[in-house]
Every structure is written in structure tokens, then in C-alpha cells.
Design a protein around this motif. Structure first.
Motif, PDB file in Angstrom:
ATOM      1  N   PHE A 163      33.905  -9.779 -25.818  1.00  0.00           N
ATOM      2  CA  PHE A 163      33.509  -8.468 -25.634  1.00  0.00           C
ATOM      3  C   PHE A 163      32.933  -7.737 -26.884  1.00  0.00           C
ATOM      4  CE2 PHE A 163      36.833  -9.849 -22.533  1.00  0.00           C
ATOM      5  CZ  PHE A 163      35.913  -9.701 -21.414  1.00  0.00           C
ATOM      6  N   VAL A 164      32.916  -8.590 -28.001  1.00  0.00           N
ATOM      7  CA  VAL A 164      32.917  -7.889 -29.384  1.00  0.00           C
ATOM      8  C   VAL A 164      31.368  -7.055 -29.532  1.00  0.00           C
ATOM      9  CG1 VAL A 164      34.720  -9.484 -30.620  1.00  0.00           C
ATOM     10  CG2 VAL A 164      32.189  -9.848 -30.552  1.00  0.00           C
ATOM     11  N   VAL A 165      30.378  -7.689 -28.700  1.00  0.00           N
ATOM     12  CA  VAL A 165      29.167  -6.955 -28.637  1.00  0.00           C
ATOM     13  C   VAL A 165      29.131  -6.142 -27.382  1.00  0.00           C
ATOM     14  CG1 VAL A 165      26.576  -7.380 -28.489  1.00  0.00           C
ATOM     15  CG2 VAL A 165      28.231  -9.037 -30.203  1.00  0.00           C
ATOM     16  N   VAL A 198      38.558   0.261 -19.649  1.00  0.00           N
ATOM     17  CA  VAL A 198      38.139  -1.225 -19.006  1.00  0.00           C
ATOM     18  C   VAL A 198      39.014  -2.507 -19.385  1.00  0.00           C
ATOM     19  CG1 VAL A 198      36.164  -2.780 -19.147  1.00  0.00           C
ATOM     20  CG2 VAL A 198      35.751  -0.173 -19.109  1.00  0.00           C
ATOM     21  N   HIS A 199      39.002  -2.621 -20.693  1.00  0.00           N
ATOM     22  CA  HIS A 199      39.706  -3.807 -21.037  1.00  0.00           C
ATOM     23  C   HIS A 199      41.406  -3.848 -20.805  1.00  0.00           C
ATOM     24  CE1 HIS A 199      36.008  -5.287 -22.623  1.00  0.00           C
ATOM     25  NE2 HIS A 199      35.882  -4.182 -23.186  1.00  0.00           N
ATOM     26  N   TRP A 200      41.988  -2.780 -20.696  1.00  0.00           N
ATOM     27  CA  TRP A 200      43.288  -2.593 -20.613  1.00  0.00           C
ATOM     28  C   TRP A 200      43.545  -2.971 -19.162  1.00  0.00           C
ATOM     29  CZ3 TRP A 200      47.510  -1.455 -23.491  1.00  0.00           C
ATOM     30  CH2 TRP A 200      48.708  -1.377 -22.491  1.00  0.00           C
ATOM     31  N   ASN A 201      42.622  -2.388 -17.992  1.00  0.00           N
ATOM     32  CA  ASN A 201      42.787  -2.757 -16.601  1.00  0.00           C
ATOM     33  C   ASN A 201      42.262  -4.415 -16.064  1.00  0.00           C
ATOM     34  OD1 ASN A 201      44.239  -0.309 -15.996  1.00  0.00           O
ATOM     35  ND2 ASN A 201      42.133   0.711 -15.858  1.00  0.00           N
ATOM     36  N   ASP A 202      41.433  -4.767 -17.159  1.00  0.00           N
ATOM     37  CA  ASP A 202      40.838  -6.196 -16.840  1.00  0.00           C
ATOM     38  C   ASP A 202      41.701  -7.244 -16.176  1.00  0.00           C
ATOM     39  OD1 ASP A 202      38.866  -8.091 -16.614  1.00  0.00           O
ATOM     40  OD2 ASP A 202      38.738  -8.530 -18.791  1.00  0.00           O
ATOM     41  N   ILE A 215      39.303  -5.150 -29.876  1.00  0.00           N
ATOM     42  CA  ILE A 215      37.908  -5.164 -29.084  1.00  0.00           C
ATOM     43  C   ILE A 215      37.141  -3.706 -29.787  1.00  0.00           C
ATOM     44  CG2 ILE A 215      36.859  -4.708 -26.925  1.00  0.00           C
ATOM     45  CD1 ILE A 215      38.772  -6.807 -25.729  1.00  0.00           C
ATOM     46  N   VAL A 216      37.909  -2.730 -29.355  1.00  0.00           N
ATOM     47  CA  VAL A 216      37.369  -1.255 -29.874  1.00  0.00           C
ATOM     48  C   VAL A 216      36.853  -1.351 -31.270  1.00  0.00           C
ATOM     49  CG1 VAL A 216      37.749   1.082 -30.224  1.00  0.00           C
ATOM     50  CG2 VAL A 216      38.322  -0.040 -28.100  1.00  0.00           C
ATOM     51  N   LEU A 217      37.709  -1.779 -32.209  1.00  0.00           N
ATOM     52  CA  LEU A 217      37.241  -2.044 -33.355  1.00  0.00           C
ATOM     53  C   LEU A 217      36.037  -2.585 -33.713  1.00  0.00           C
ATOM     54  CD1 LEU A 217      37.885  -1.182 -36.390  1.00  0.00           C
ATOM     55  CD2 LEU A 217      39.406  -3.332 -36.643  1.00  0.00           C
ATOM     56  N   LEU A 218      36.041  -4.092 -33.223  1.00  0.00           N
ATOM     57  CA  LEU A 218      34.786  -4.909 -33.548  1.00  0.00           C
ATOM     58  C   LEU A 218      33.625  -4.246 -32.817  1.00  0.00           C
ATOM     59  CD1 LEU A 218      36.592  -8.444 -33.231  1.00  0.00           C
ATOM     60  CD2 LEU A 218      35.893  -7.346 -35.042  1.00  0.00           C
TER      61      LEU A 218
END
Length: 276
Positions: free
Chosen positions: A146-148, A204-208, A81-84
């Protein structure tokens, strides 16, 4: 003692109290993960640690559910996600900051509006699209929505606005394309913003819990939050408080380590974001 010294002392006292209140749940979780069942149920605020209980709790947590698999899933999903997001947000932020084109203020306004829309609003159409495409229970389902990142575009745009236009003109005269300017000039200069954005995105995404709970049902695809929920409902884990807390420590440790590594970039990166 002067009034200024009293003010500083009061400020620091408040900050220390807030830090203690904030950290106490994590200290309690760590302490309980080291304690036996009998020690946990004594009602002590901080149970006494025990080596045997620690081994039993963490061993149970790893054996009962595939926590390491959940951690690997979380790391892969957050990393992709972070990379994209950076690959998309950096050129978009550069265009909004430095390239004059018709409709730029409208697009920037759309980015601001997107910042105010929570995931729950488009969740149903997103779920239906992913379901019709046959992508449920896949990494694509966890990553694609989540890529954008509107926040990423906004942050990079705010950072790039302050970049000297003279350097960009010199780069264009040297034959740099606009994309080459982004990757070879702008992004290296925006390292603090990249680090800050990566830290926020990972947290955010680890805790989602919400989105993985919607699109994932297979154990092999679960991320740490949904994996911990599965752990809580499995076997006799409900009464095994020490093992539950051990699972929480295992799931939280990578995030804490990531924060400690990147924390010095966080404030610096966000401070650039307040420029206009």
C-alpha cells in the motif's frame, strides 16, 4: 413560512433521519457493551446499562484476546502506510502537476486507471511475491502493498495544480531543488490535503480485513478487524454478546477519535481535490 424555508426544513429533516439511521448500529453496540447477558436477551432495543456488566464485558474482552496488541498493530501499520504514502505521493503529484516531461499525460492516465483497480485483482501475485520473499506474518507484508497510493498521487496532483508558478520560479532562482520545493513549499501549503488523505487512508487500512487475513496467521501480528474475528471464535465469546460489543467499541474508539480530530480538514482537503 416561505417555500425556501420549507425546503430547508425538509432537507434538514432528511439529514437528521439519515444521521439517526447511520448512528443507530453504533449506539446499539455501545449500549449492549454496557449491559449484562440477561438484559441483552430481553430483546430491548437499547438495554439498560450496568456498571458491573460494563466492567465484566470490557474486562472479558481485554483478557480473552490481546485486543490492546491488535490496536497497537493497527496503529503502527496505519501510521507507517500513511507516512510512506505521503513520502511517495507528494513528489509524484508535484511532478505530474508542475514538471513538464514527455509522457506526463500517459502517466496521469495510468494513475486514473489504477484508481479503478481493487486490491483483489493483484492479490495473488502480491501474495506469491511476499511468500517467496519470506515476509508473511510481518509488518512488511501488511504495509508494503500500500505504500504507493494512486488516490494519494491524484489528490496531491489536483492540489498542486493550483499552486502559483511564480512562487516556484522564485524558489528555483533562490537555489531550491525540486525536492526542496516539494518538502519546504508545496507540502506545508497542502496541509489540508495531507490531513484529508491521512484520514481516508487510516479509515481504509484500519478497517481492512481482506489483506491481513491473507498474509497474517500469527496472533501477535493481527490487526483490529482480524483480531475481532479471532475474538468472536474464541472460547465462549459467541454467546457473550456484551463482551463482543465491548471488543467492537474498543477497536472502533481510536478510529472515531481520529476522525473527530481531523474532520474539519477532511472537507477542506477534498474540496481542493476537485480543482483541475
Amino acid at each position: 413560512m416561505t417555500r425556501r424555508d420549507l425546503s430547508r426544513l425538509a432537507t434538514r429533516t432528511v439529514l437528521v433521519l439519515v444521521a439517526i439511521i447511520t448512528l443507530m448500529p453504533f449506539v446499539e453496540m455501545l449500549a449492549v457493551s454496557f449491559a449484562s447477558k440477561s438484559e441483552v436477551y430481553t430483546g430491548a432495543v437499547l438495554p439498560m446499562p450496568s456498571l458491573a456488566a460494563t466492567i465484566a464485558n470490557y474486562g472479558y474482552a481485554i483478557r480473552e484476546v490481546p485486543l490492546l496488541r491488535y490496536l497497537a498493530n493497527g496503529a503502527f501499520v496505519c501510521g507507517m502506510i500513511v507516512l510512506l504514502q505521503v513520502l511517495i505521493a507528494a513528489p509524484a503529484g508535484y511532478a505530474l502537476a508542475k514538471l513538464p516531461f514527455r509522457g506526463r499525460p500517459i502517466l496521469f492516465g495510468a494513475v486514473i486507471v489504477a484508481l479503478m483497480i481493487p486490491l483483489q485483482v493483484p492479490a495473488i501475485p502480491l501474495y506469491l511475491a511476499i511468500a517467496y520473499a519470506g515476509l508473511l506474518n510481518s509488518y512488511t507484508a501488511l504495509i508494503l502493498p500500500f505504500v504507493v497510493s494512486a488516490f494519494g498521487i491524484f489528490l496531491f496532483r489536483q492540489f498542486f495544480v493550483s499552486y502559483p508558478d511564480e512562487v516556484l520560479e522564485a524558489a528555483r532562482l533562490d537555489g531550491f531543488s525540486e525536492l526542496a520545493i516539494v518538502w519546504r513549499l508545496m507540502l506545508p501549503a497542502a496541509r489540508p490535503a495531507v490531513m484529508a488523505f491521512a484520514m481516508i487512508s487510516i479509515i481504509v487500512h484500519w478497517n481492512d480485513l481482506y489483506w491481513p487475513l491473507v498474509v497474517v496467521t500469527k496472533t501477535s501480528m493481527m490487526t483490529p478487524p482480524i483480531g475481532l474475528m479471532e475474538f468472536r471464535s474464541s472460547g465462549d465469546s459467541t454467546g457473550h454478546i456484551g463482551a463482543l460489543m465491548a471488543g467492537g467499541v474498543i477497536a472502533t474508539a481510536p478510529l472515531v477519535a481520529c476522525f473527530l480530530i481531523l474532520q474539519r480538514h477532511l472537507v477542506r482537503g477534498l474540496s481542493f481535490g476537485v480543482r483541475t
